[in-house]
Design an enzyme around this catalytic site. Structure first.
Site, PDB file in Angstrom:
ATOM      1  N   ARG A  95     -23.210 -21.868 101.573  1.00  0.00           N
ATOM      2  CA  ARG A  95     -24.091 -22.741 101.066  1.00  0.00           C
ATOM      3  C   ARG A  95     -23.702 -24.608 101.259  1.00  0.00           C
ATOM      4  O   ARG A  95     -24.775 -24.564 101.216  1.00  0.00           O
ATOM      5  CB  ARG A  95     -24.360 -22.686  99.378  1.00  0.00           C
ATOM      6  N   SER A 150     -29.633 -17.553  75.231  1.00  0.00           N
ATOM      7  CA  SER A 150     -29.916 -16.027  75.491  1.00  0.00           C
ATOM      8  C   SER A 150     -30.178 -15.862  76.824  1.00  0.00           C
ATOM      9  O   SER A 150     -31.309 -15.536  77.797  1.00  0.00           O
ATOM     10  CB  SER A 150     -31.118 -15.872  75.125  1.00  0.00           C
ATOM     11  N   ARG A 195     -20.102 -20.427  94.882  1.00  0.00           N
ATOM     12  CA  ARG A 195     -19.576 -19.885  94.375  1.00  0.00           C
ATOM     13  C   ARG A 195     -20.555 -19.180  95.701  1.00  0.00           C
ATOM     14  O   ARG A 195     -21.155 -19.674  96.665  1.00  0.00           O
ATOM     15  CB  ARG A 195     -20.869 -20.107  93.355  1.00  0.00           C
ATOM     16  N   TYR A 205     -35.016 -16.937  85.852  1.00  0.00           N
ATOM     17  CA  TYR A 205     -35.803 -17.024  87.603  1.00  0.00           C
ATOM     18  C   TYR A 205     -34.273 -16.955  88.768  1.00  0.00           C
ATOM     19  O   TYR A 205     -34.508 -16.946  89.895  1.00  0.00           O
ATOM     20  CB  TYR A 205     -35.482 -18.840  87.949  1.00  0.00           C
ATOM     21  N   ALA A 206     -33.603 -15.970  88.322  1.00  0.00           N
ATOM     22  CA  ALA A 206     -32.425 -15.325  89.347  1.00  0.00           C
ATOM     23  C   ALA A 206     -33.297 -14.672  90.393  1.00  0.00           C
ATOM     24  O   ALA A 206     -34.168 -14.083  89.924  1.00  0.00           O
ATOM     25  CB  ALA A 206     -31.642 -14.556  88.970  1.00  0.00           C
ATOM     26  N   HIS A 214     -28.435 -25.830  96.239  1.00  0.00           N
ATOM     27  CA  HIS A 214     -28.924 -24.692  96.396  1.00  0.00           C
ATOM     28  C   HIS A 214     -29.953 -25.657  98.333  1.00  0.00           C
ATOM     29  O   HIS A 214     -30.255 -25.849  98.650  1.00  0.00           O
ATOM     30  CB  HIS A 214     -30.137 -23.864  95.877  1.00  0.00           C
ATOM     31  N   LYS A 250     -32.011 -21.830  72.525  1.00  0.00           N
ATOM     32  CA  LYS A 250     -32.834 -23.112  72.282  1.00  0.00           C
ATOM     33  C   LYS A 250     -34.062 -23.082  72.486  1.00  0.00           C
ATOM     34  O   LYS A 250     -35.063 -24.594  72.375  1.00  0.00           O
ATOM     35  CB  LYS A 250     -32.711 -24.581  72.813  1.00  0.00           C
ATOM     36  N   HIS A 295     -28.267 -27.069  92.058  1.00  0.00           N
ATOM     37  CA  HIS A 295     -28.634 -25.148  91.756  1.00  0.00           C
ATOM     38  C   HIS A 295     -27.574 -24.356  91.065  1.00  0.00           C
ATOM     39  O   HIS A 295     -28.284 -23.960  89.752  1.00  0.00           O
ATOM     40  CB  HIS A 295     -28.377 -24.373  92.923  1.00  0.00           C
ATOM     41  N   GLU A 303     -27.093 -12.071 101.735  1.00  0.00           N
ATOM     42  CA  GLU A 303     -27.062 -14.087 101.758  1.00  0.00           C
ATOM     43  C   GLU A 303     -26.065 -14.330 102.410  1.00  0.00           C
ATOM     44  O   GLU A 303     -24.709 -13.795 103.240  1.00  0.00           O
ATOM     45  CB  GLU A 303     -27.507 -14.067 100.221  1.00  0.00           C
TER      46      GLU A 303
HETATM   47  P1  FAD Z   1     -28.423 -18.874  81.442  1.00  0.00           P
HETATM   48  O1  FAD Z   1     -29.197 -17.438  82.202  1.00  0.00           O
HETATM   49  O2  FAD Z   1     -28.974 -20.301  82.155  1.00  0.00           O
HETATM   50  O3  FAD Z   1     -29.445 -19.081  79.618  1.00  0.00           O
HETATM   51  C1  FAD Z   1     -28.085 -19.623  78.882  1.00  0.00           C
HETATM   52  C2  FAD Z   1     -29.176 -19.813  77.746  1.00  0.00           C
HETATM   53  O4  FAD Z   1     -28.390 -20.777  76.145  1.00  0.00           O
HETATM   54  C3  FAD Z   1     -30.691 -20.456  77.846  1.00  0.00           C
HETATM   55  O5  FAD Z   1     -30.895 -19.101  76.626  1.00  0.00           O
HETATM   56  C4  FAD Z   1     -31.045 -21.882  77.272  1.00  0.00           C
HETATM   57  O6  FAD Z   1     -31.389 -22.049  76.636  1.00  0.00           O
HETATM   58  C5  FAD Z   1     -29.411 -21.380  75.790  1.00  0.00           C
HETATM   59  N1  FAD Z   1     -29.017 -22.696  76.184  1.00  0.00           N
HETATM   60  C6  FAD Z   1     -28.833 -24.274  76.344  1.00  0.00           C
HETATM   61  N2  FAD Z   1     -27.727 -24.374  75.403  1.00  0.00           N
HETATM   62  C7  FAD Z   1     -28.387 -24.427  74.954  1.00  0.00           C
HETATM   63  C8  FAD Z   1     -28.203 -25.231  73.250  1.00  0.00           C
HETATM   64  N3  FAD Z   1     -27.943 -26.322  72.604  1.00  0.00           N
HETATM   65  N4  FAD Z   1     -28.680 -24.157  71.776  1.00  0.00           N
HETATM   66  C9  FAD Z   1     -29.318 -23.031  71.777  1.00  0.00           C
HETATM   67  N5  FAD Z   1     -28.993 -22.303  73.135  1.00  0.00           N
HETATM   68  C10 FAD Z   1     -29.232 -23.529  74.308  1.00  0.00           C
HETATM   69  N6  FAD Z   1     -27.711 -16.543  90.600  1.00  0.00           N
HETATM   70  C11 FAD Z   1     -27.043 -14.828  90.891  1.00  0.00           C
HETATM   71  O7  FAD Z   1     -25.899 -14.539  90.961  1.00  0.00           O
HETATM   72  N7  FAD Z   1     -27.846 -13.919  92.248  1.00  0.00           N
HETATM   73  C12 FAD Z   1     -29.257 -14.493  91.953  1.00  0.00           C
HETATM   74  O8  FAD Z   1     -30.320 -14.255  93.228  1.00  0.00           O
HETATM   75  C13 FAD Z   1     -29.193 -16.533  91.833  1.00  0.00           C
HETATM   76  N8  FAD Z   1     -30.539 -16.819  91.917  1.00  0.00           N
HETATM   77  C14 FAD Z   1     -31.252 -18.298  91.016  1.00  0.00           C
HETATM   78  C15 FAD Z   1     -32.251 -18.823  90.831  1.00  0.00           C
HETATM   79  C16 FAD Z   1     -32.439 -19.648  90.361  1.00  0.00           C
HETATM   80  C17 FAD Z   1     -33.869 -20.290  90.891  1.00  0.00           C
HETATM   81  C18 FAD Z   1     -31.089 -20.575  89.394  1.00  0.00           C
HETATM   82  C19 FAD Z   1     -31.456 -21.664  88.685  1.00  0.00           C
HETATM   83  C20 FAD Z   1     -30.439 -19.507  89.390  1.00  0.00           C
HETATM   84  C21 FAD Z   1     -29.970 -18.585  90.154  1.00  0.00           C
HETATM   85  N9  FAD Z   1     -28.469 -17.889  89.709  1.00  0.00           N
HETATM   86  C22 FAD Z   1     -28.316 -17.049  90.990  1.00  0.00           C
HETATM   87  C23 FAD Z   1     -27.601 -18.390  89.181  1.00  0.00           C
HETATM   88  C24 FAD Z   1     -28.118 -17.291  87.802  1.00  0.00           C
HETATM   89  O9  FAD Z   1     -29.058 -17.532  87.697  1.00  0.00           O
HETATM   90  C25 FAD Z   1     -26.887 -18.202  87.085  1.00  0.00           C
HETATM   91  O10 FAD Z   1     -26.237 -18.693  87.198  1.00  0.00           O
HETATM   92  C26 FAD Z   1     -27.287 -17.420  85.681  1.00  0.00           C
HETATM   93  O11 FAD Z   1     -28.173 -16.089  84.791  1.00  0.00           O
HETATM   94  C27 FAD Z   1     -26.357 -17.960  84.217  1.00  0.00           C
HETATM   95  O12 FAD Z   1     -26.657 -16.783  82.972  1.00  0.00           O
HETATM   96  P2  FAD Z   1     -26.345 -17.900  82.094  1.00  0.00           P
HETATM   97  O13 FAD Z   1     -26.194 -16.583  80.988  1.00  0.00           O
HETATM   98  O14 FAD Z   1     -24.824 -18.440  82.153  1.00  0.00           O
HETATM   99  O15 FAD Z   1     -26.917 -18.582  81.803  1.00  0.00           O
HETATM  100  C1  SIN Z   2     -31.271 -17.320  95.953  1.00  0.00           C
HETATM  101  O1  SIN Z   2     -31.956 -16.065  96.010  1.00  0.00           O
HETATM  102  O2  SIN Z   2     -30.826 -17.631  97.201  1.00  0.00           O
HETATM  103  C2  SIN Z   2     -30.107 -17.462  94.636  1.00  0.00           C
HETATM  104  C3  SIN Z   2     -28.982 -16.962  94.660  1.00  0.00           C
HETATM  105  C4  SIN Z   2     -27.708 -17.095  94.212  1.00  0.00           C
HETATM  106  O3  SIN Z   2     -27.918 -18.809  93.152  1.00  0.00           O
HETATM  107  O4  SIN Z   2     -26.402 -16.631  93.879  1.00  0.00           O
END
Ligand code: FAD
Ligand code: SIN
Length: 516
Positions: A287, A10, A383, A45-46, A240, A35, A348, A115
Site C-alpha cells: 500500500r 465496541s 501494515r 466498514y472493513a 489507502h 461513544k 486509512h 491484496e
Molecule cells: P474500531 O473497530 O474502530 O472500534 C473502536 C470503537 O471504539 C468504536 O466502537 C468507537 O465508537 C469506540 N470509541 C472510540 N473512542 C471512544 C471513546 N472516547 N469512548 C467510547 N468509545 C470510543 N482491516 C482488515 O484487516 N481487513 C479489512 O478488510 C479492512 N478493511 C477496512 C476498510 C475500511 C473502510 C476501514 C476504515 C478499515 C479497514 N480495515 C481493515 C482496518 C480495520 O477495520 C480496523 O483496523 C479494525 O476494525 C479496528 O478495530 P478496533 O476494534 O481496534 O477499532
Molecule cells: C481493503 O479492503 O482494501 C482494506 C483492507 C485493509 O485495510 O486491510
C-alpha cells in the site's frame, strides 16, 4: 459504578475480548462503553477481509510471515509477527463457531482473496462487507451474555490513574477505570474498574480525507498519552491508495484493495497504466508504494485523482464478490462495466499507537490496549493489507488468556468524581468546527503521504495556535463529545508530527523528501 473489566470501544477488539472473558467468568461483570451506536466502528466498514493461512498446500505460515515483514520494511517485531500469524487460524475459527459466515467456493473451501503485498490468495471475506458480518456476529454474542453490559452513546473522557486519587502518585502508575460522559444527559460517570481495555480504534478523522467513520478520532491514544503510557510509531499513518474521489475532500467510501486483487488496473487521466513503471508487482505492490506512486502521478500532472479500471473484469463475478462497491458506484452514476472509478489515496490506518507487550499490557498497570489503537510491533512501518482484523482477534485472546491467570483483586479505595467546577456549556460551537476543519486541512496538506521538514515545522507552529485556543475552551467548558474529540485529535496530531520530525530515514509508509 464498579466493574471487573471496563472495555472502551465496541469494534472487533473490544467485543472479542468481552465475549471471551464473559464466557470464562460468569460471576464477573464486563462493562463496555462506546461513544456512538453500538456497531459504529472502523470494524463495521472493513471490506477486504482477514488475512489468514488456511490453505497449507499453496500457502504457508512462512510466506505470510515473509509478506508481513517485507511490507513492514524492516521495522516489524519478528517474534510478534510469527506469533500473530501462527495463532491466526485458531482465532479465525472461533469467529465461525460464534456464527460468522465467510464466502465459500464451489468446492466448499473458503474463497480466498488477494491484496497488495500478499504473495498468495489468503484473505477470507464475506463479500465486500466482512467487517459488518464480524460486528453483527460479535454483537449478537455479547447480547446473549448476561454478565456484559453495553452502554452506547457513552464517551470515555479520561483514564483514572493515581493522578486522580487522593493518595498521590506511586512508582508505577496504575489505571482504575475511566470518567465517562453519558452523551444524552451530559452526566459524567466515574467507572471504577479492576482492569481497563482500550479498544478505541484509529485516528483517520484527524485527516478529514479518510476512509474512516467519524468515530475514529484517536481518543484512546490521546487518553493513554495524557495518562503517561508509552506511545510509539505514530508517524506511520497508512494511506489507502483507492478511496473513492469526491470533490468535497471529506470522509469517503473505500474501493477495496481486493478489487485490484482480482485484476483491476490503475490508470492516470491519459489512460496510462502507471503502476508497472514503479514496481514489478504493479497494482499489487504494498500500500505504501501504491499510494506514493499515485501521489507522484498527481503531482506530475496536477490532476486531483487517478482511476481504477474494472471494465475488463468479469462483471458477474465482480457483482457477486463486491456487491456493496458495485451498488455504491451505481448510485453515483459510475457503471463499473463501462466507467473507470475515480480514486485517490486517503488516510486509512495507524500502524503505531499505545505500546503493548504480547499480552496486550501497556506501560500502565491494569491498562490493556487492543486493535488499531495499540502498537504491537506487527505492522512495522506499513501494515500488510487485512492483517488488522487478524491482529485484533489474536491480541484480544492473548489479553483474555493473561487475565484468566490473574486473581480478582478487591478495590477498596475511593475515587473522586470528575471536578468540573467553574465550567459552563460552551456557547461558541463554531470554535470547535472551525478548529476541526483547520486541523484536518493542516494534517492533509502538511503531514500527508510525502512530508518535508519545512512543512512539518510549519505544521507544529500552526498546531500550537489551535492547541492553545482549544485548551482554553476546554478548561472553561462543560465537556461534550465534539470538544473532547477535537482535543484528542490535536494530541494525536502532535504525536504524529513530533515522531515524523524525529525519523531520519524513510521507511514503509513514512516518506520525507529531506531524508532522501
Ligand atoms: P474500531 O473497530 O474502530 O472500534 C473502536 C470503537 O471504539 C468504536 O466502537 C468507537 O465508537 C469506540 N470509541 C472510540 N473512542 C471512544 C471513546 N472516547 N469512548 C467510547 N468509545 C470510543 N482491516 C482488515 O484487516 N481487513 C479489512 O478488510 C479492512 N478493511 C477496512 C476498510 C475500511 C473502510 C476501514 C476504515 C478499515 C479497514 N480495515 C481493515 C482496518 C480495520 O477495520 C480496523 O483496523 C479494525 O476494525 C479496528 O478495530 P478496533 O476494534 O481496534 O477499532
Ligand atoms: C481493503 O479492503 O482494501 C482494506 C483492507 C485493509 O485495510 O486491510
Amino acid at each position: 459504578m464498579v466493574t471487573d473489566y471496563l472495555v472502551i470501544g465496541s469494534g472487533i477488539a473490544g467485543l472479542t475480548f468481552a465475549v471471551k472473558i464473559a464466557e470464562e467468568f460468569a460471576d464477573r461483570e464486563i462493562t463496555i462503553v462506546t461513544k456512538g451506536d453500538e456497531d459504529e466502528s472502523n470494524t463495521k466498514y472493513a471490506q477486504g477481509g482477514v488475512a489468514v493461512v488456511l490453505d497449507t498446500e499453496e500457502d504457508s505460515f512462512q510466506k505470510h510471515i515473509q509478506d508481513t515483514l517485507i511490507a513492514g520494511d524492516g521495522l516489524c517485531d519478528e517474534p510478534v509477527v510469527q506469533m500473530v500469524i501462527k495463532e491466526g487460524p485458531k482465532r479465525f475459527k472461533e469467529l465461525i463457531t460464534w456464527g460468522a459466515n465467510f464466502d465459500i467456493d464451489p468446492r466448499g473451501n473458503f474463497n480466498l482473496g488477494k491484496e497488495g503485498g500478499h504473495s498468495e490468495h489468503r484473505v477470507v471475506h464475506h463479500k465486500d462487507i466482512t467487517g459488518l458480518e464480524m460486528e453483527r456476529t460479535l454483537l449478537a454474542r455479547v447480547h446473549q451474555l448476561e454478565n456484559v453490559t453495553l452502554f452506547s452513546h457513552h464517551f470515555a473522557i479520561d483514564l483514572i490513574t493515581e493522578h486522580h486519587l487522593k493518595q498521590g502518585v506511586s512508582h508505577q502508575l496504575s489505571c482504575y477505570g475511566a470518567y465517562v460522559l453519558e452523551e444524552r444527559t451530559g452526566k459524567i460517570h466515574t467507572i471504577k474498574a479492576k482492569n481497563t481495555l482500550l479498544a478505541s480504534g484509529g485516528i483517520g478523522r484527524a485527516y478529514g480525507y479518510t476512509t474512516n467513520p467519524d468515530v475514529a478520532t484517536g481518543d484512546g491514544i490521546a487518553m493513554a498519552y495524557r495518562a503517561k503510557a508509552q506511545i510509539k510509531d505514530m508517524e506511520f499513518v497508512q494511506f489507502h491508495p483507492t478511496a473513492l474521489y469526491n470533490k468535497q475532500g471529506e470522509s469517503t467510501f473505500l474501493i477495496s484493495e481486493a478489487v485490484r486483487g482480482v485484476g483491476a488496473f490503475l490508470r492516470n487521466k491519459k489512460g496510462h497504466r502507471f503502476m508497472p513503471d514503479y514496481d514489478p508487482r504493479a497494482e499489487l505492490a504494498s500500500r505504501d508504494i501504491v499510494s506514493q506512486s499515485i501521489d507522484n502521478e498527481l503531482k506530475k500532472s496536477g490532476d486531483t485523482h487517478v482511476f481504477l479500471d474494472c471494465t475488463h473484469l468479469d462483471s458477474e463475478a465482480f457483482k457477486k464478490h463486491f456487491p456493496n462497491i458495485y451498488e455504491t458506484c451505481k448510485t453515483l452514476h459510475i457503471d463499473i462495466e463501462k466507467d473507470w472509478i475515480p480514486v485517490v489515496p486517503a488516510s486509512h490506518y495507524l500502524c503505531g499507537g499505545i505500546v503493548v507487550d504480547k499480552n496486550g499490557k501497556t506501560t500502565i498497570k491494569n491498562l490493556f490496549a487492543c486493535g488499531e489503537c495499540s502498537r504491537t510491533g506487527l505492522h512495522g512501518a506499513n501494515r500488510l493489507a487485512s492483517n488488522s482484523l487478524l491482529e485484533a482477534l489474536v491480541y484480544a485472546h492473548n489479553i483474555f488468556k493473561y487475565l484468566t491467570g490473574e486473581s480478582n483483586q478487591p478495590m477498596d479505595f475511593e475515587i473522586p468524581d470528575r471536578n468540573d467546577e467553574g465550567t459552563s456549556i460552551p456557547k461558541e460551537h463554531v470554535l470547535i468546527q472551525h478548529n476541526l476543519k483547520e486541523l484536518q486541512a493542516l494534517m492533509r496538506d502538511y503531514v500527508g503521504i510525502v512530508r518535508s521538514n519545512d512543512r512539518l515545522t510549519k505544521a507544529i507552529t500552526r498546531l500550537d495556535i489551535i492547541y492553545k485556543e482549544v485548551e482554553e475552551l476546554y478548561k472553561t467548558s462543560k465537556v461534550n463529545t465534539s470538544l473532547c474529540e477535537l482535543r484528542n485529535m490535536i494530541n494525536v496530531a502532535h504525536l504524529i508530527i513530533g515522531e515524523s520530525l524525529s525519523r531520519k530515514e524513510n521507511r514503509g509508509g513514512y516518506f520525507n523528501i529531506d531524508n532522501i
